[in-house]
Motif scaffolding. Structure first.
Motif, PDB file in Angstrom:
ATOM      1  N   GLN A 105       9.209  -3.323  -3.912  1.00 33.17           N
ATOM      2  CA  GLN A 105       8.940  -2.102  -4.674  1.00 33.17           C
ATOM      3  C   GLN A 105      10.118  -1.730  -5.550  1.00 33.17           C
ATOM      4  OE1 GLN A 105       7.180   1.220  -2.648  1.00 33.17           O
ATOM      5  NE2 GLN A 105       6.227  -0.101  -1.156  1.00 33.17           N
ATOM      6  N   ARG A 156       3.354 -10.088 -10.523  1.00 32.29           N
ATOM      7  CA  ARG A 156       2.603  -9.094  -9.786  1.00 32.29           C
ATOM      8  C   ARG A 156       1.639  -9.703  -8.763  1.00 32.29           C
ATOM      9  NH1 ARG A 156       0.591  -3.807 -12.717  1.00 32.29           N
ATOM     10  NH2 ARG A 156      -1.626  -4.260 -12.538  1.00 32.29           N
ATOM     11  N   TYR A 172       1.689  -9.147  -4.758  1.00 31.43           N
ATOM     12  CA  TYR A 172       0.662  -8.435  -4.012  1.00 31.43           C
ATOM     13  C   TYR A 172       0.106  -9.306  -2.891  1.00 31.43           C
ATOM     14  CZ  TYR A 172       0.492  -4.279  -6.926  1.00 31.43           C
ATOM     15  OH  TYR A 172       0.795  -3.096  -7.542  1.00 31.43           O
ATOM     16  N   ARG A 221       2.643  -9.188  -0.173  1.00 29.49           N
ATOM     17  CA  ARG A 221       2.661  -7.902   0.529  1.00 29.49           C
ATOM     18  C   ARG A 221       1.562  -7.820   1.584  1.00 29.49           C
ATOM     19  NH1 ARG A 221       3.466  -3.633  -4.274  1.00 29.49           N
ATOM     20  NH2 ARG A 221       5.629  -4.075  -4.764  1.00 29.49           N
ATOM     21  N   LYS A 222       0.494  -8.581   1.411  1.00 27.57           N
ATOM     22  CA  LYS A 222      -0.553  -8.559   2.430  1.00 27.57           C
ATOM     23  C   LYS A 222      -0.047  -9.160   3.729  1.00 27.57           C
ATOM     24  CE  LYS A 222      -4.199  -9.066  -0.945  1.00 27.57           C
ATOM     25  NZ  LYS A 222      -5.203  -9.989  -1.465  1.00 27.57           N
ATOM     26  N   MET A 238       4.128  -2.171   6.513  1.00 33.27           N
ATOM     27  CA  MET A 238       5.214  -1.214   6.665  1.00 33.27           C
ATOM     28  C   MET A 238       4.715   0.028   7.368  1.00 33.27           C
ATOM     29  SD  MET A 238       7.906  -0.137   3.854  1.00 33.27           S
ATOM     30  CE  MET A 238       8.969   1.281   4.027  1.00 33.27           C
ATOM     31  N   ALA A 293       2.144   8.257   6.692  1.00 33.66           N
ATOM     32  CA  ALA A 293       1.471   8.015   5.404  1.00 33.66           C
ATOM     33  C   ALA A 293       0.018   7.614   5.591  1.00 33.66           C
ATOM     34  CB  ALA A 293       2.211   6.958   4.575  1.00 33.66           C
ATOM     35  N   LEU A 294      -0.650   8.259   6.535  1.00 32.58           N
ATOM     36  CA  LEU A 294      -2.099   8.051   6.655  1.00 32.58           C
ATOM     37  C   LEU A 294      -2.767   8.709   5.458  1.00 32.58           C
ATOM     38  CD1 LEU A 294      -2.529   8.941  10.414  1.00 32.58           C
ATOM     39  CD2 LEU A 294      -2.785   6.685   9.404  1.00 32.58           C
ATOM     40  N   PHE A 295      -3.865   8.138   4.991  1.00 33.76           N
ATOM     41  CA  PHE A 295      -4.580   8.763   3.883  1.00 33.76           C
ATOM     42  C   PHE A 295      -5.270  10.008   4.418  1.00 33.76           C
ATOM     43  CE2 PHE A 295      -4.683   4.144   2.872  1.00 33.76           C
ATOM     44  CZ  PHE A 295      -3.679   4.220   1.920  1.00 33.76           C
ATOM     45  N   PHE A 299      -9.311   0.641   6.325  1.00 29.69           N
ATOM     46  CA  PHE A 299      -9.055   0.566   4.891  1.00 29.69           C
ATOM     47  C   PHE A 299      -8.519  -0.788   4.424  1.00 29.69           C
ATOM     48  CE2 PHE A 299      -6.460   1.382   1.120  1.00 29.69           C
ATOM     49  CZ  PHE A 299      -7.408   1.939   0.286  1.00 29.69           C
ATOM     50  N   PRO A 300      -7.418  -1.286   5.016  1.00 29.23           N
ATOM     51  CA  PRO A 300      -6.917  -2.588   4.529  1.00 29.23           C
ATOM     52  C   PRO A 300      -7.920  -3.719   4.748  1.00 29.23           C
ATOM     53  CG  PRO A 300      -5.571  -1.766   6.354  1.00 29.23           C
ATOM     54  CD  PRO A 300      -6.535  -0.701   6.012  1.00 29.23           C
ATOM     55  N   GLU A 354     -10.476  -3.457   2.020  1.00 23.43           N
ATOM     56  CA  GLU A 354      -9.912  -3.796   0.716  1.00 23.43           C
ATOM     57  C   GLU A 354      -9.679  -5.294   0.549  1.00 23.43           C
ATOM     58  OE1 GLU A 354      -9.358  -2.097  -1.977  1.00 23.43           O
ATOM     59  OE2 GLU A 354     -10.237  -0.307  -1.039  1.00 23.43           O
ATOM     60  N   HIS A 355      -9.172  -5.892   1.606  1.00 23.31           N
ATOM     61  CA  HIS A 355      -8.682  -7.259   1.435  1.00 23.31           C
ATOM     62  C   HIS A 355      -9.589  -8.333   2.014  1.00 23.31           C
ATOM     63  CE1 HIS A 355      -5.031  -6.044  -0.401  1.00 23.31           C
ATOM     64  NE2 HIS A 355      -4.577  -5.408   0.640  1.00 23.31           N
ATOM     65  N   ARG A 357      -2.988   0.827  11.663  1.00 22.30           N
ATOM     66  CA  ARG A 357      -3.338   0.416  10.305  1.00 22.30           C
ATOM     67  C   ARG A 357      -2.420  -0.715   9.847  1.00 22.30           C
ATOM     68  NH1 ARG A 357      -2.725   4.690   5.553  1.00 22.30           N
ATOM     69  NH2 ARG A 357      -0.567   4.118   5.852  1.00 22.30           N
TER      70      ARG A 357
END
Lengths: 266, 371
Positions: free
Chosen positions: A53, A73, A77, A80-81, A85, A91-93, A104-105, A108-109, A153
Motif C-alpha cells: 500500500q 497493479r 492484487y 494480496r489475496k 491483515m 475494520a469490519l464493514f 465477503f472475501p 469477491e474472490h 474474515r
C-alpha cells in the motif's frame, strides 16, 4: 526453510519525516515473527509497506519471492489475496453482519456456491468462537469480539501470511488471552506465516518464534524471545522491562528546560 | 520557613550599598520585581551585602542579573552551587534573545494568504483530475466484464440518490416555478405582456433552473452523504481492509455511486422541469386567468425542443462532477471524526461551486452557438 517475507535495507519517508533508514528483516515461512517497538515509530507503516500500500524510497521488499514495490497493479492484487491483515480496529464493514463480513472475501474472490460459502464461513467463525454471533452487526460486538470476527474474515481465504496490527491493544486480559491462543493455534494448525506488530511484550513473546525490536528507524535488536529477554543492550532492556527513561527519552525534545521557563518572564 | 525577599539601598560611610535579604525565590518574584523597579538605576560602584539572604533560585538570579549585570552578579560571595545556578541562568538568558516577531504588514499578509489559497486550489484541482482519471480507468476495466458489475450497490445508490431525493426536488422546483411566475406576472403586467409569463417560466426552467436547482440539491444532499460514508469507512480502516483483500475500492465504492448519480440526476432534472413548469401553470391559472390548456398551447408553440436539450445535456456533467468530488473528499479523510466533518463541508462547497461555474461556462457556450 525459505523466507516468506524479506526486507532489505528499506528506507521510507512520510513527506519530510523519515520513518525508516535501512530496515532489514526476514520472516521465515511458517513462523510467527513479532515486530515490537515504542509507539509512533511506524510499525503499521511496516505492514503497509509489506502489503504494497506504500512504496519505500529505496530498498527491497520481497514477499513470496516477488518484489512488492515493482509489481504492477494486477499481480499486486493477486499477491494480496495470499496475504491477509488484521487491522487494529478490526475494520469490519459496518453495514454487513458478521456472517457477510466473513463471507465477503469468498464472494469477491471465488465462484463458490452459496451453500459452500456458508459452510466455510461457519467453520471460520467456529474457529474463533463466534459461530453464535454470526447474525450480529459489527456495532453490536465488543472490541474483543470484533477483532475475532475480523480474524475470521482474515483467514476466510486461507492466506499464506497474516499480518496482525496491534492485535492486543485495548483488550481485557481474557480477550487478550483468547487472541494469543487463537494466533498460536491458527499458526500451528494452518501452517500460516504470521507477523505480529505490537508493543505488548509478554503476550507476543509467549507465541513468537523470533522477534525484532525497532527503534531509531531501524532494527536495534533481534533474536529468539528468550535471548532477547536476557539481552543487556540499553534500549532492549528499557523496552522489554518498561522503564520510563532511557535511550528512548521521557521528554519530547525541545529547548533546554530553564530556557523555556525564562521565556515567559521577558 | 518563608521570608519575604527584600532589597534596600543605603549610603553608609560615603559608599553605596545594596542590602539583599530574605527569600529570593519565585514565590516573591513579583514583589521583588516591583522593589527593583522602585529602586531605579543602581550606580556602578555599588557594593552588595547578601548576608541576610536566605534562599536563591532561578527566578531570583534572573532578577539580579537584570538589575546588576553579569559582572556584579559573579562577584557576589555565594556558594559554589549558587554560582552554578548563576552560570545556568546567565547562559539561558544570554543565548535566547527572542526573535522579534516579523513586522506584520496587512498587505503582504493578504498576498501570502492569496498565494497559499491559490496553490491549495491548484493542488486540489489536480488531485481531483487524478481521481477522475483513476475512476474512469477502473470503469474501463469493468465495463467489458458484467460479472464484476456491482448491480446491488448501484441499485441501492440509485434509490438513495434518486428516489429518496424525488419529493424534495419536486416540491422545491414547484415552489420556485410559482415564484418565477409571480415575478413575471408582476413585472410583465405593467407592459401588458403578462402572457409572456409562460415563456419566462418555460425558458428558465428548461434551460437553467431545473438542472441547476436539482444539481445544487444533490450537491448538498448526496455529495455530503458520499463524503461522510466513504470518510467514516476510511477512518474505520475499512477501505484499507478492502485494499488488503486485493480489492479495488474505486470499483467497489466509487463506480456504483458515480453511475447512480449519472442516472438519477438527469431523471430528477426531468421531474424538476415538469414540476417547475407545473408551478408556473398553477400561478398563471390563479392570478393571470391563463387556463392550463392555453398555457400548454402557448408553451408548446413558443418553446423549441433545443431548450430542453440545453438543460438535459448539463445534467450528466453536473452529476459526474458532484459524485467525483463527494467520493474524492471521502478518500481524503484522515482518521478522525473532525476530519470527516471538514471534508464533508469541503465537498458540499466545492461541488456547488463547480456546478455554478460549469453552468456559467455552458451558458457562454450555448450563447455562442445560438441555441
Amino acid at each position: 526453510m525459505s523466507n516468506f517475507v524479506e526486507l532489505n535495507n528499506v528506507h521510507f519517508a512520510h513527506g519530510e519525516r523519515s520513518i525508516y533508514e535501512g530496515l532489514s528483516l526476514t520472516v521465515p515461512k511458517g513462523k510467527t515473527v513479532a515486530v515490537m517497538g515504542p509507539s509512533g515509530i511506524g510499525k503499521t507503516t511496516l505492514l503497509r509497506l509489506i502489503g504494497g500500500q506504500l512504496k519505500p524510497t529505496s530498498g527491497s521488499i520481497k514477499v513470496a519471492g516477488e518484489e512488492v514495490p515493482a509489481l504492477s497493479r494486477k499481480p499486486l492484487y493477486e499477491l494480496r489475496k495470499r496475504m491477509s491483515m488484521l487491522f487494529q480496529s478490526g475494520a469490519l464493514f459496518t453495514d454487513m453482519s458478521v456472517f457477510d463480513n466473513v463471507a465477503f472475501p469468498l464472494r469477491e474472490h471465488t465462484n463458490l456456491p452459496e451453500t459452500l460459502i456458508r459452510s466455510i464461513v461457519i467453520m471460520k467463525l467456529e474457529a474463533v468462537g463466534l459461530r453464535g454471533a454470526r447474525h450480529l452487526m459489527p456495532a453490536e460486538l465488543s472490541g474483543g469480539m470484533a477483532r475475532r470476527a475480523a480474524l475470521a474474515r482474515a483467514i476466510a481465504l486461507d492466506p499464506d501470511l497474516i499480518m496482525y496490527d496491534e492485535p492486543f491493544a485495548g483488550q481485557d486480559p481474557i480477550s487478550m488471552g483468547v487472541i494469543v491462543k487463537l494466533i498460536k493455534s491458527l499458526n500451528d494448525s494452518l501452517g500460516l506465516t504470521s507477523i505480529v506488530v505490537t508493543h505488548d511484550v509478554d503476550e507476543v513473546l509467549s507465541i513468537a518464534d523470533y522477534a525484532y525490536i525497532i527503534a531509531d528507524k531501524r532494527v536495534v535488536a533481534e533474536g529468539e524471545p528468550k535471548a532477547l529477554l536476557s539481552d543487556s543492550t540499553a534500549i532492549v532492556k528499557q523496552f522489554l522491562h518498561g522503564e520510563a527513561d532511557g535511550p528512548v527519552a521521557f521528554h519530547y525534545s525541545d529547548d533546554d528546560f530553564a530556557t523555556d521557563l525564562l521565556k515567559g518572564a521577558q | 520557613m518563608q521570608e519575604n525577599g527584600y532589597i534596600h539601598f543605603n549610603q553608609a560611610e560615603g559608599r553605596d550599598c545594596l542590602t539583599l535579604g530574605g527569600d529570593w525565590t519565585v514565590a516573591h518574584y513579583i514583589d521583588l520585581k516591583k522593589q527593583l523597579a522602585n529602586l531605579g538605576d543602581v550606580p556602578q560602584s555599588v557594593t552588595c551585602n547578601i548576608e541576610s539572604m536566605k534562599k536563591l533560585d532561578t527566578a531570583g538570579v534572573q532578577l539580579l542579573y537584570r538589575a546588576l549585570g553579569e559582572h556584579k552578579l559573579r562577584q557576589l560571595p555565594l556558594t559554589e552551587q549558587q554560582h552554578n545556578l548563576i552560570d545556568t541562568v546567565i547562559n539561558a538568558c544570554s543565548n535566547q534573545e527572542p526573535p522579534l516577531p516579523p513586522k506584520s504588514n496587512g498587505f503582504v499578509k493578504m498576498l501570502e494568504r492569496i498565494g497559499i489559497f491559490s496553490s491549495n486550489l491548484y493542488r486540489n484541482q489536480r488531485d481531483l483530475l487524478g481521481f477522475m482519471g483513476a475512476t474512469l480507468q477502473s470503469a474501463a476495466q469493468v465495463i467489458g466484464r458484467p460479472s464484476r458489475w456491482r448491480v446491488t450497490a448501484f441499485v441501492a445508490q440509485l434509490e438513495e440518490t434518486g428516489l429518496n431525493a424525488l419529493p424534495i426536488v419536486a416540491l422545491l422546483t414547484f415552489l420556485v416555478g410559482a415564484v418565477v411566475a409571480f415575478l413575471g406576472a408582476t413585472v410583465l403586467s405593467d407592459f401588458g405582456a403578462s402572457i409572456y409569463t409562460i415563456n419566462l417560466v418555460g425558458f428558465s426552467f428548461l434551460r437553467e433552473f431545473a438542472v441547476l436547482l436539482t444539481a445544487i440539491m444533490l450537491a448538498g444532499r448526496t455529495a455530503s452523504a458520499f463524503t461522510a460514508q466513504l470518510g467514516s469507512m476510511k477512518a474505520n480502516e475499512e477501505i484499507d481492509a478492502l485494499r488488503a483483500q486485493g480489492l479495488n475500492p474505486l470499483e467497489l465504492l466509487v463506480l456504483p455511486r458515480v453511475l447512480a448519480m449519472l442516472v438519477s440526476l438527469p431523471a430528477l432534472t426531468l421531474v424538476a422541469m415538469a414540476s417547475g413548469i407545473g408551478g408556473g401553470m398553477v400561478i398563471s391559472a390563479l392570478t393571470l386567468d391563463i387556463s392550463p390548456a392555453l398555457f400548454l398551447h402557448i408553451f408548446e408553440r413558443d418553446t423549441g425542443i433545443n431548450h430542453f436539450w440545453v438543460g438535459m445535456i448539463k445534467a450528466p456533467v453536473f452529476a459526474f462532477v458532484i459524485a467525483i468530488i463527494g467520493c474524492n473528499e471521502g478518500f481524503k479523510v484522515s482518521g478522525s471524526a473532525q476530519s470527516v466533518g471538514e471534508h464533508t463541508t469541503s465537498s458540499v462547497v466545492q461541488s456547488i461551486f463547480m456546478v455554478i461555474l460549469l453552468d456559467a461556462l455552458f451558458a457562454l457556450f450555448f450563447m455562442e452557438i445560438n441555441w
